[in-house]
Design an enzyme around this catalytic site. Structure first.
Site, PDB file in Angstrom:
ATOM      1  N   SER A 173      65.460  31.120  37.095  1.00 35.65           N
ATOM      2  CA  SER A 173      65.602  30.111  38.137  1.00 35.65           C
ATOM      3  C   SER A 173      64.558  30.308  39.238  1.00 35.65           C
ATOM      4  O   SER A 173      63.355  30.264  38.971  1.00 35.65           O
ATOM      5  CB  SER A 173      67.033  30.143  38.699  1.00 35.65           C
ATOM      6  OG  SER A 173      67.262  29.033  39.534  1.00 35.65           O
ATOM      7  N   ASP A 197      64.740  28.606  32.771  1.00 34.25           N
ATOM      8  CA  ASP A 197      65.096  27.425  33.552  1.00 34.25           C
ATOM      9  C   ASP A 197      64.619  27.561  34.995  1.00 34.25           C
ATOM     10  O   ASP A 197      65.409  27.668  35.931  1.00 34.25           O
ATOM     11  CB  ASP A 197      66.606  27.150  33.526  1.00 34.25           C
ATOM     12  CG  ASP A 197      66.900  25.659  33.719  1.00 34.25           C
ATOM     13  OD1 ASP A 197      66.139  24.841  33.181  1.00 34.25           O
ATOM     14  OD2 ASP A 197      67.870  25.322  34.406  1.00 34.25           O
ATOM     15  N   HIS A 268      72.370  25.338  33.378  1.00 36.46           N
ATOM     16  CA  HIS A 268      71.316  26.126  34.016  1.00 36.46           C
ATOM     17  C   HIS A 268      71.228  27.528  33.419  1.00 36.46           C
ATOM     18  O   HIS A 268      70.139  28.051  33.183  1.00 36.46           O
ATOM     19  CB  HIS A 268      71.598  26.200  35.518  1.00 36.46           C
ATOM     20  CG  HIS A 268      70.474  26.754  36.338  1.00 36.46           C
ATOM     21  ND1 HIS A 268      69.151  26.399  36.147  1.00 36.46           N
ATOM     22  CD2 HIS A 268      70.480  27.641  37.365  1.00 36.46           C
ATOM     23  CE1 HIS A 268      68.396  27.041  37.041  1.00 36.46           C
ATOM     24  NE2 HIS A 268      69.173  27.796  37.777  1.00 36.46           N
TER      25      HIS A 268
END
Length: 461
Positions: A173, A197, A268
């Site tokens: 992330s 992601d 996610h």
């Protein structure tokens, strides 16, 4: 419930998590180091000063992390507590992302162990929980400073003999952009960055200097699983794997009533879980280059000619298995996955040819193997006779037990009988290595499904 309601649900999840996390947990004992937790009470009293620490895991201490810093390799420190860091081995650097409630990421050691089982390496975990918690906009303001601090450590290790190309950053992330800025500070000479992601909010329109991009390392690969919300929707690497189109993942809840976690962050976090599964090496996860997910599903992208026939794979293979040089940049790759580990699945091209129709129709196609079923629906129109679609199934072509066709749809507004001239199933990207499975001249009436068993001989039903 619309996805735009997720911010409210995220706040609810935050409160829920705080009740579960409870009292702050610092370290487990004197010997084994652990990541920090950050509490809301501390944050309210004074915003955390940026603190970055490092945990070291190797095959010699897989279950007991060791604190690591610039002094760890000094002669004095080595005499007091020898470091497990091995200068002759490659180094994997794990960088976590935003922490909603300040809790330490529970998956870090699982990822570290998966890396160590796959390769004999040093694993450095970057703990910046204190700077990564609670107010996302303020966290984004600090991510470059985290990268600067990491670069100081990398520079020290480089002076002691470590080569920049031996470092492989794995950023999750927001951690992906931290890794990207470390790469920027070293003029893109870091060996590799893998982005799981990479974060989208406040980065989707950012300049390449402010976000991850292919120039940040000798090779950058990314896995996208929530590109319509928490993740970024644009390519950021040499190769970008968009799983199931990069948005909604199979097995993740589409309503918060089913599962708050599943609805808010399941998509996610799927990139992380798929990556760990790929590290275990139980089955290959191959991406197919294509301009869009729609074209991929319509069977318009079936090979890897842009890579001279070798399809990129998720995992630790050098350059994701790409052998062409120079490596292409910002290549979108698509693949379908299952809903649970090991997530990998085979890709099949289904081609259906029908006689001209008087009315529109809908055909449901089902592939069956023991207790596994794959279902895909095709809408048939009066102006088209040949249909192509991509579907996935966990087993190889010659292991499929049966295929079933069902004429579905409204009784008075759909074709009552469909004459299927042929239905063929081919596995790709290995087209041509096996004969397609084909059946000809089928009549499928509404309410009377047609099925055919595959009799253990590859090449025909």
């Amino acid at each position: 419930m619309p996805r735009e309601h997720k911010p409210v649900l995220l706040c609810v999840l935050t409160v829920f998590t705080s009740l579960v996390v409870g009292v702050e947990e610092r370290q487990r004992g004197d010997e084994c180091a652990d990541l920090n937790n950050a509490t809301w009470q501390e944050y309210r009293q004074q915003r955390f000063k940026l603190q970055v620490q490092y945990l070291l895991l190797t095959r010699r201490n897989m279950d007991c992390a060791q604190m690591f810093n610039q002094e760890s390799l000094s002669e004095t420190q080595q005499q007091q507590q020898p470091s497990y860091f091995n200068m002759s081995l490659p180094t994997k650097v794990i960088v976590h992302g935003y922490r909603v409630m300040g809790s330490k990421p529970s998956w870090v050691k699982q990822l570290a162990r998966a890396l160590l089982r796959a390769q004999d390496v040093n694993v450095l975990v970057v703990d910046w929980v204190y700077g990564a918690s609670f107010a996302y906009n303020l966290v984004v303001e600090d991510y470059k400073e985290v990268a600067v601090q990491i670069s100081i450590l990398i520079n020290q290790l480089q002076q002691r003999g470590c080569k920049l190309e031996s470092f492989h950053f794995i950023g999750i992330s927001l951690g992906a952009h931290v890794a990207g800025f470390v790469g920027t500070l070293f003029d893109g000479k870091i060996g590799r960055i893998t982005a799981l992601d990479p974060a989208g909010p406040m980065f989707k329109g950012a300049d390449t200097f402010d976000r991850l991009d292919p120039s940040d390392a000798l090779f950058v690969d990314a896995i996208h699983t929530d590109s319509d919300y928490f993740g970024i929707s644009i390519p950021v690497g040499h190769v970008d794997f968009f799983l199931n189109g990069g948005k909604d993942q199979t097995g993740c809840a589409r309503s918060w009533f089913a599962s708050m976690y599943g609805y808010v962050i399941c998509d996610h976090m799927r990139a992380l879980h798929v990556y760990m599964s790929a590290l275990n090496g139980s089955c290959p996860m191959v991406g197919i280059p294509c301009s869009s997910y729609e074209n991929f599903l319509k069977g318009r992208c079936l090979d890897c000619d842009v890579f001279k026939g070798t399809c990129p794979t998720i995992g630790l293979s050098p350059n994701s298995g790409i052998v062409v040089s120079p490596v292409p940049r910002e290549q979108k790759l698509f693949l379908l996955t299952t809903s649970s580990p090991p997530f990998c699945s085979r890709h099949f091209l289904l081609q259906l040819e029908v006689s001209p129709l008087d009315k529109s129709a809908e055909v449901e196609v089902t592939l069956t193997t023991e207790n596994l079923r794959t279902v895909r629906r095709l809408r048939l129109q009066t102006d088209t006779t040949v249909y192509r679609t991509v579907l996935s199934h966990p087993v190889a072509l010659c292991e499929i037990d049966s295929i079933k066709l069902k004429n579905t749809g409204a009784r008075f507004y759909r074709q009552s009988e469909i004459h299927v001239k042929s239905v063929c199933l081919s596995e790709f990207p290995s087209l041509g290595r096996e004969e397609p499975l084909c059946v000809n001249n089928i009549r499928v009436r509404r309410g009377a499904p047609w099925s055919h068993d595959f009799v253990q001989v590859c090449g025909s039903f």
